[in-house]
Enzyme design. Structure first.
Site, PDB file in Angstrom:
ATOM      1  N   HIS A 137       0.918  -1.082  -0.031  1.00 35.06           N
ATOM      2  CA  HIS A 137      -0.037  -0.027  -0.066  1.00 35.06           C
ATOM      3  C   HIS A 137       0.657   1.334   0.106  1.00 35.06           C
ATOM      4  O   HIS A 137       1.655   1.386   0.846  1.00 35.06           O
ATOM      5  CB  HIS A 137      -0.962  -0.104   1.420  1.00 35.06           C
ATOM      6  CG  HIS A 137      -1.594   1.250   1.556  1.00 35.06           C
ATOM      7  ND1 HIS A 137      -2.924   1.439   0.850  1.00 35.06           N
ATOM      8  CD2 HIS A 137      -1.457   2.515   2.136  1.00 35.06           C
ATOM      9  CE1 HIS A 137      -3.303   2.582   1.003  1.00 35.06           C
ATOM     10  NE2 HIS A 137      -2.370   3.118   2.025  1.00 35.06           N
ATOM     11  N   ALA A 138       0.609   2.029  -1.095  1.00 39.14           N
ATOM     12  CA  ALA A 138       1.562   3.227  -1.134  1.00 39.14           C
ATOM     13  C   ALA A 138       1.563   4.269  -0.243  1.00 39.14           C
ATOM     14  O   ALA A 138       0.301   4.559   0.201  1.00 39.14           O
ATOM     15  CB  ALA A 138       1.314   3.902  -2.555  1.00 39.14           C
TER      16      ALA A 138
ATOM     17  N   HIS B 178       1.555  11.990  -6.357  1.00 42.39           N
ATOM     18  CA  HIS B 178       0.483  12.018  -5.369  1.00 42.39           C
ATOM     19  C   HIS B 178       1.405  11.941  -3.703  1.00 42.39           C
ATOM     20  O   HIS B 178       1.459  12.786  -3.092  1.00 42.39           O
ATOM     21  CB  HIS B 178      -0.517  11.294  -5.318  1.00 42.39           C
ATOM     22  CG  HIS B 178      -1.219  10.887  -4.053  1.00 42.39           C
ATOM     23  ND1 HIS B 178      -2.304  11.619  -3.957  1.00 42.39           N
ATOM     24  CD2 HIS B 178      -1.134  10.238  -3.054  1.00 42.39           C
ATOM     25  CE1 HIS B 178      -3.264  11.314  -2.812  1.00 42.39           C
ATOM     26  NE2 HIS B 178      -2.330  10.729  -2.151  1.00 42.39           N
ATOM     27  N   GLU B 179       2.442  10.662  -3.945  1.00 41.57           N
ATOM     28  CA  GLU B 179       2.852  10.596  -2.784  1.00 41.57           C
ATOM     29  C   GLU B 179       3.991  11.640  -2.596  1.00 41.57           C
ATOM     30  O   GLU B 179       4.156  12.032  -1.375  1.00 41.57           O
ATOM     31  CB  GLU B 179       3.753   9.303  -2.630  1.00 41.57           C
ATOM     32  CG  GLU B 179       2.736   8.146  -3.154  1.00 41.57           C
ATOM     33  CD  GLU B 179       1.735   7.885  -1.790  1.00 41.57           C
ATOM     34  OE1 GLU B 179       2.145   8.538  -0.685  1.00 41.57           O
ATOM     35  OE2 GLU B 179       0.580   7.338  -1.784  1.00 41.57           O
TER      36      GLU B 179
ATOM     37  N   HIS C 245       2.591  14.470  -0.522  1.00 48.10           N
ATOM     38  CA  HIS C 245       2.864  14.418   0.732  1.00 48.10           C
ATOM     39  C   HIS C 245       3.980  14.845   1.482  1.00 48.10           C
ATOM     40  O   HIS C 245       4.146  15.526   2.439  1.00 48.10           O
ATOM     41  CB  HIS C 245       2.368  13.134   1.213  1.00 48.10           C
ATOM     42  CG  HIS C 245       0.841  12.326   0.916  1.00 48.10           C
ATOM     43  ND1 HIS C 245      -0.193  13.257   1.403  1.00 48.10           N
ATOM     44  CD2 HIS C 245       0.409  11.367   0.646  1.00 48.10           C
ATOM     45  CE1 HIS C 245      -1.054  12.636   1.161  1.00 48.10           C
ATOM     46  NE2 HIS C 245      -0.896  11.421   0.418  1.00 48.10           N
TER      47      HIS C 245
ATOM     48  N   GLU D 199      -4.418  14.785   0.924  1.00 43.10           N
ATOM     49  CA  GLU D 199      -4.479  14.050  -0.148  1.00 43.10           C
ATOM     50  C   GLU D 199      -4.804  14.706  -1.431  1.00 43.10           C
ATOM     51  O   GLU D 199      -4.361  14.451  -2.488  1.00 43.10           O
ATOM     52  CB  GLU D 199      -6.119  13.054   0.143  1.00 43.10           C
ATOM     53  CG  GLU D 199      -5.678  12.243   1.243  1.00 43.10           C
ATOM     54  CD  GLU D 199      -4.614  11.289   1.391  1.00 43.10           C
ATOM     55  OE1 GLU D 199      -4.128  10.883   0.074  1.00 43.10           O
ATOM     56  OE2 GLU D 199      -4.114  10.853   2.170  1.00 43.10           O
TER      57      GLU D 199
ATOM     58  N   HIS E 231      -8.190   0.563   3.963  1.00 39.62           N
ATOM     59  CA  HIS E 231      -8.609   1.660   5.145  1.00 39.62           C
ATOM     60  C   HIS E 231      -9.552   1.124   6.103  1.00 39.62           C
ATOM     61  O   HIS E 231      -9.733   1.721   6.988  1.00 39.62           O
ATOM     62  CB  HIS E 231      -9.005   2.898   4.332  1.00 39.62           C
ATOM     63  CG  HIS E 231      -8.092   3.287   3.253  1.00 39.62           C
ATOM     64  ND1 HIS E 231      -7.916   2.724   2.036  1.00 39.62           N
ATOM     65  CD2 HIS E 231      -7.341   4.488   3.433  1.00 39.62           C
ATOM     66  CE1 HIS E 231      -6.743   3.544   1.438  1.00 39.62           C
ATOM     67  NE2 HIS E 231      -6.662   4.640   2.128  1.00 39.62           N
TER      68      HIS E 231
ATOM     69  N   TYR F 190     -10.247  11.165   1.200  1.00 40.74           N
ATOM     70  CA  TYR F 190     -10.389  11.137   0.042  1.00 40.74           C
ATOM     71  C   TYR F 190     -11.268  11.908  -0.801  1.00 40.74           C
ATOM     72  O   TYR F 190     -11.131  12.399  -1.951  1.00 40.74           O
ATOM     73  CB  TYR F 190     -10.056   9.824  -0.342  1.00 40.74           C
ATOM     74  CG  TYR F 190      -9.166   9.215   0.272  1.00 40.74           C
ATOM     75  CD1 TYR F 190      -7.649   9.160  -0.253  1.00 40.74           C
ATOM     76  CD2 TYR F 190      -9.248   8.337   1.435  1.00 40.74           C
ATOM     77  CE1 TYR F 190      -6.841   8.698   0.562  1.00 40.74           C
ATOM     78  CE2 TYR F 190      -8.131   7.665   2.012  1.00 40.74           C
ATOM     79  CZ  TYR F 190      -7.053   7.773   1.759  1.00 40.74           C
ATOM     80  OH  TYR F 190      -5.892   7.211   2.152  1.00 40.74           O
TER      81      TYR F 190
END
Length: 621
Positions: free
Chosen positions: A359-360, A389-390, A393, A417, A519, A529
């Site tokens: 899970h990323a 996306h990561e 963060h 997110e 989740h 999200y």
């Protein structure tokens, strides 16, 4: 659509403390740093409250790096022993966070500054899973959550004599067009993680966490989760429905088109021309993204869209180069490069010698600059977007690392997110030309825009009702409106109501299909999200206006625009220090979340789908 399964680990205490990132010190000091209140002491003063908050932040900072590194090791080496260590750390963290949250009540009647009140609320409402002030309850809660998370990450299914993990099962769901095999894989995953035991664990976890929430002054954990948005819980729940109402008509048109195309592909016996869609036919293990159906649900007269996966393969991209390219987007906006330790310590490629949590997720282990991602990266279009996306963060984590410890988080959880996905909206043909992935001669002209919009809608618009029903189910469970014996039935009632989908097979009495989603098994709230999808288009629209873009919104890229980058950084640097409307206003100029930017972005597609569906019976009731 892996980025929608992604998470941010601003330290390992994500499941315990909202807003905590990481730093240093010996965790053994945690129990002594903030003493329990002395009931015989004099009435507390504002100075006492200030000292309490200072001590609490020191204690959290001390514990957080220890917790982060414990969780990092467990995520990357899943064994009996690392599960034990994570469980022990989680127990200590729960006890600490509940103790601090409980002590905030001493200062309820004081006239505190806005900043102090905000910090008190972070301590009180920012625990994802509280336990009662009882070490046995905290230990049991940690045992349950660790077991559920480990069961999810280690679940395996036999295919052709080989044991296959969920990462490969997801790939099968994306690529297969055999409805019988899809049904087999879909069901097999939901049997692989021990659903009956997980359902039992989940019900017990709900009891403990609700008791913990009540001890902190909330009616239940649902109210506690919804109290983290700078407005009363009931108002926030109504706000979610208002936002869904803005975008629901677009989803209904997309559903109608996709259902018609699946009916044409498989026939009435597999997928009817009306009613709900069979969940396993949508190209995703959870039917949360339909992007894999781009070849099936094409729109007429749109022309072929480029294949980003093929472009990456042809250009000899590997996971490291994909990550470097994503970093370059952020540095093109004027931000500093990631530290060398990011490249030394991240897990970017799935190892072959051990089980890891694929899970990323993005991590800041010391609340300064020990930034990392953990991602089993593949050279695909999905993962190219996911890595943008990561890193969003990571850049956000570094931007607010000068804030006080309790403010080292997003303005609300949807901000974190939204940041990376907002950047990913700039992965347009022009951007791909700028980085050398697409030849200028191959840039699709306006006639291909419907195809490009359809590809994006299959990814993003399909996701919106899934994101709502996830926490709708949990809120109802936490309020006692759904009892354990009805967990699965209620899950599918909500999925049909919001998404218009049904399972491919009868679900037995021992099924616990909510546990098929990371989740749920790992207790990560999901409303973030949905909110992030609303705000990423708001951010994109505001940024494009800032950049002076005059073309269609879906063609805009802010790559290389340092003026936008400066405004963007200013918002990120605020962290959680101000109410989220202030942060939203700092970048977009408005104080209200608004789904109208989504409608503006997809307007050409919406008009086309309405024409295409004119003779179809849309809806699924």
């Amino acid at each position: 659509m892996k980025r929608l399964m992604t998470g941010v680990a601003s330290g390992a205490l994500l499941a315990l403390l909202a807003g905590c990132s990481a730093p240093d010190t010996d965790p053994a000091a945690s129990s002594a740093a903030t003493a329990a209140p002395d009931t015989g002491a004099a009435a507390p003063t504002v100075a006492d409250a200030a000292q309490f908050l200072s001590d609490a932040e020191d204690e959290l900072r001390a514990f957080s790096e220890f917790g982060s590194r414990t969780a990092w090791v467990q995520n990357n080496f899943i064994t009996y022993d690392t599960n034990w260590l994570l469980e022990r750390m989680s127990t200590q963290g729960t006890e600490m966070s509940v103790r601090l949250a409980t002590e905030t009540a001493r200062y309820n009647d004081l006239d505190l500054t806005t900043e102090m009140s905000r910090k008190m609320n972070v301590l009180r409402a920012g625990i994802t899973l509280p336990a009662p002030s009882d070490s046995a309850a905290a230990a049991r809660l940690s045992e349950l959550t660790t077991r559920m998370g480990s069961a999810y990450s280690t679940g395996l299914m036999e295919i052709d004599g080989e044991m296959v993990d969920h990462n490969e099962l997801e790939n099968i769901m994306r690529t297969s067009r055999d409805p019988e095999f899809l049904s087999h894989v879909w069901s097999g995953w939901r049997d692989s993680y021990g659903p009956e035991q997980m359902a039992t664990d989940y019900a017990e976890m709900v009891e403990i966490a609700n008791a913990g929430a009540r001890d902190l002054g909330f009616s239940d954990l649902a109210e506690m989760w919804l109290s983290n948005y700078d407005m009363p819980a009931a108002e926030m729940e109504a706000e979610v429905e208002r936002l869904w109402g803005q975008v629901e008509p677009l989803y209904e048109q997309l559903h109608c088109t996709v259902r018609g195309e699946l009916n044409g592909l498989y026939g009435d016996e597999v997928q009817a021309a009306d009613g709900p869609i069979r969940a396993d036919l949508l190209g995703n293990m959870w039917a949360q993204s339909w992007a894999a159906l781009a070849d099936v649900a094409s729109v007429s007269d749109a022309g072929p869209a480029y294949d980003l996966t093929q472009l990456l393969v042809d250009a000899d991209y590997d996971p490291i180069r994909m990550t470097e390219t994503a970093e370059t987007f952020f540095t093109s906006l004027g931000m500093e490069e990631l530290p060398d330790t990011f490249w030394e310590r991240s897990l970017i490629v799935q190892p072959r010698d051990r089980q890891v949590a694929c899970h990323a997720s993005a991590w800041n282990l010391d609340s300064v600059d020990d930034l990392r991602i953990k991602m089993c990266t593949r050279v695909t279009a999905d993962d190219f977007v996911t890595v943008h996306h990561e890193l969003g963060h990571n850049f956000y984590q570094r931007a607010y690392n000068q804030q006080d410890f309790l403010f080292q988080n997003g303005a609300h959880d949807g901000f974190h997110e939204a940041i990376g996905d907002f950047i990913a909206l700039s992965v347009t043909p022009d951007y791909l030309v700028q980085i050398g992935l697409l030849d200028p001669a191959d840039v699709p002209d306006a006639s291909a825009d419907l195809g490009l919009l359809m590809d994006t809608a299959l990814d993003k618009i399909a996701f919106l009702p899934f994101a709502i029903m996830m926490d709708q189910w949990r809120w109802q469970v936490l309020r006692g409106e759904i009892q354990p014996e009805d967990y699965n039935e209620a899950w599918w009632e909500l999925r049909q109501s919001y998404q218009g989908i049904v399972p491919p097979t009868e679900r037995g009495e021992n099924a616990f299909d909510p546990g098929s989603k990371y989740h749920i098994a790992n207790n990560v709230p999901y409303l973030r999200y949905f909110l992030s999808f609303i705000m990423q288009f708001q951010f994109h629209q505001a940024a494009c206006e800032m950049a002076g873009w005059e073309g269609p919104l879906h063609r805009c890229s802010i790559y290389g625009n340092e003026e936008v980058g400066a405004r963007f950084s200013a918002m990120m640097e605020m962290g959680a220090s101000q109410p989220w409307p202030d942060a939203l206003e700092a970048f977009t100029g408005t104080r209200e979340m608004d789904g109208s930017a989504i409608i503006a972005y997809f307007e050409p597609l919406m008009l086309h789908l309405q024409e295409q569906n004119a003779t179809r019976d849309c809806g699924w009731d």
